[in-house]
Design a protein around this motif. Sequence first.
Motif, PDB file in Angstrom:
ATOM      1  N   VAL A 355       0.983  -1.141  -0.248  1.00 37.82           N
ATOM      2  CA  VAL A 355      -0.002   0.283  -0.077  1.00 37.82           C
ATOM      3  C   VAL A 355       0.855   1.160   0.023  1.00 37.82           C
ATOM      4  N   GLY A 356       0.476   2.249  -0.449  1.00 35.04           N
ATOM      5  CA  GLY A 356       0.892   3.575  -0.710  1.00 35.04           C
ATOM      6  C   GLY A 356      -0.028   4.676  -0.554  1.00 35.04           C
ATOM      7  N   GLY A 357       0.427   5.900  -1.017  1.00 37.73           N
ATOM      8  CA  GLY A 357      -0.151   7.068  -1.029  1.00 37.73           C
ATOM      9  C   GLY A 357      -0.602   7.441  -2.344  1.00 37.73           C
ATOM     10  N   GLY A 375      -2.460  11.657  -7.984  1.00 29.74           N
ATOM     11  CA  GLY A 375      -1.264  12.234  -7.010  1.00 29.74           C
ATOM     12  C   GLY A 375      -0.491  11.044  -6.212  1.00 29.74           C
ATOM     13  N   ASP A 376       0.335  11.678  -5.597  1.00 35.27           N
ATOM     14  CA  ASP A 376       1.402  10.570  -4.962  1.00 35.27           C
ATOM     15  C   ASP A 376       1.750  11.324  -3.522  1.00 35.27           C
ATOM     16  N   MET A 388      -3.662  10.719   1.623  1.00 32.82           N
ATOM     17  CA  MET A 388      -4.194  10.634   0.503  1.00 32.82           C
ATOM     18  C   MET A 388      -5.686  11.001   0.486  1.00 32.82           C
ATOM     19  N   GLY A 389      -6.391  10.250   1.133  1.00 34.19           N
ATOM     20  CA  GLY A 389      -7.851  10.483   1.411  1.00 34.19           C
ATOM     21  C   GLY A 389      -8.312  11.867   1.821  1.00 34.19           C
ATOM     22  N   GLN A 390      -7.613  12.738   2.436  1.00 31.42           N
ATOM     23  CA  GLN A 390      -7.855  14.065   2.863  1.00 31.42           C
ATOM     24  C   GLN A 390      -7.618  14.817   1.434  1.00 31.42           C
ATOM     25  N   VAL A 391      -6.600  14.755   0.871  1.00 32.91           N
ATOM     26  CA  VAL A 391      -6.224  15.220  -0.437  1.00 32.91           C
ATOM     27  C   VAL A 391      -7.573  15.087  -1.432  1.00 32.91           C
ATOM     28  N   ARG A 392      -7.669  13.603  -1.676  1.00 29.86           N
ATOM     29  CA  ARG A 392      -8.833  13.334  -2.763  1.00 29.86           C
ATOM     30  C   ARG A 392      -9.824  13.867  -2.375  1.00 29.86           C
TER      31      ARG A 392
END
Length: 553
Positions: A355-357, A375-376, A388-392
């Motif tokens: 798993v990653g971001g 994004g990454d 990642m969830g916050q940004v998306r």
Amino acid sequence: MDQPHGAFADTRTDPAGEQQWQLRLALDIAGLAAWSVDLETGEERWFAGSDELFGMRLGPSPTGQRILAALAPEYRQPVLDDFTRACAEGRGFTHRYLMRDSSGRERWMQSKAQVHWIGDPPRRALVGVTRDITAIVKSRGELEERAETEAERATAVQELAGALLAATTVDEVARAITDRFFQGVDAIGAVVLVPEHGRLRTLASAGAGVAAGRVMEGLPVTAAVPAARVIQENRAYYVRSHQEFRALSGGDPHQLLSLTAARSWAMLPLSRGDRAPGALILGYARRHAFPVEERTLLLALAGLTGQALERSALLQARIELAAAVQHVLLPGRLPEVPGLRLAARYLPARAGVTVGGDWYDVVALPDGRCALSIGDVEGHDVESAATMGQVRTALRAFAQNGAAPGQVLAATNALLHSLDSPLLTTCTYAVLDLARGELTAATAGHVPGVLGLTGGGTCLLAPPPGPPLGVAPDAAYPDQRWSLAEVETLTLLTDGLLEGPGLSLDDGLDLVRAAIANTDGRDPEHLADALLTAADAVDHRDDAALLTVRLTR
């Protein structure tokens, strides 16, 4: 007073003969033969404490040719050359050689000679001594063989320790044990057992321990098997015979002895403090003494195995949690957008982390346009997935009011900065307006996308970059527009798809552009698969995401 018969008081001796017998006695004690060769006449003289030193009788008659004939063939010419050169040049030599005596035994001999003036009148002679060094050579060979064996064992143990320290999953720990452990300690088999829900589970087995490992699988932790005692008591047992094994297991009720060729066992706890999360059983083909030094090494390696198992289990639990978070945060399926066909892929990293971001997203906007983001977030853990969830989520929220890509990125950046996130996040946000035939995009330090053009060409989607999200609160993200008149496909991706060992980002982009140009029909699913093949070519190590779009018009 009469002297007893045979007393030495009246014995008369020849001084010269007495010296020769003393020389013979000294040579016999030293295990040497002494000889000389008159360099003017070629006359040989031999003295030896034992006539059997060469396996032949030595004496004043010529002997050198007989000795030369007894030499191993590969040594005859070198020895003869040394002897001839010494006689011609008047200098000494030292030579070691192999010969076969009259009984057929191979013996190692060493001869050393020097030139001296001897006799009256003085004449030049090559004077030498020869000794049997078979025992020395054999002992040295055994020492060298032992040293080589110890060096190989030390290397195997070092490789095992490195593999255990590098292991990030339970499977990798098990593989290190089965591939290296029992070979590094001269065992013929190994079994690793761990308790699970009150029963034994065979985590790994190899060599002579495979069949026994299968039998012990599923037995209660309280079963009458030595492995269960090791786990319950958190102590090692060194079992040197079948009799000791039966005594330890109450008579071998599970018939384990019939399933193995082992005759001795080291039964070691995978200790962590006052508890044993498992047991390592090593089997040996012969009766084994288990000296203190070996017990210390085995316990250290077993402890290292226990640490590796515990560490990998914790990491695996964290990865599974992060994978669950990521599964929830990534789109379950892509939306249907008129005029577009979409495909997406997520590729996990290859270093034991799943798993990653990285993320991708597609949003159908209220005004009919379509927003794309990729994004990454740095890292490979729960924090990366959560960021990642916050940004998306922020991108989706700010996209709903129809703002330009640069404005959406700026608003998301300000929010992320206010949350004081320590992780760097790169991102590309693009909006497709099919009614206007226009593509607008902005980027926060992300890698370029690729546009597939009619006629098979490609060009990069690379707006003027702003900084990664969350770095500077007032950062600007310039928009750039492209006409869709000649655009057939759009591909957004993360750097894990482009970079690999020894391959630069530019080289990776060239591979991706070639894959896009060569994909027949440019179906987005086929294109996504072709890009995964390109990722295999770069031997990607990081996680990667990609989003492909085909304009159907």
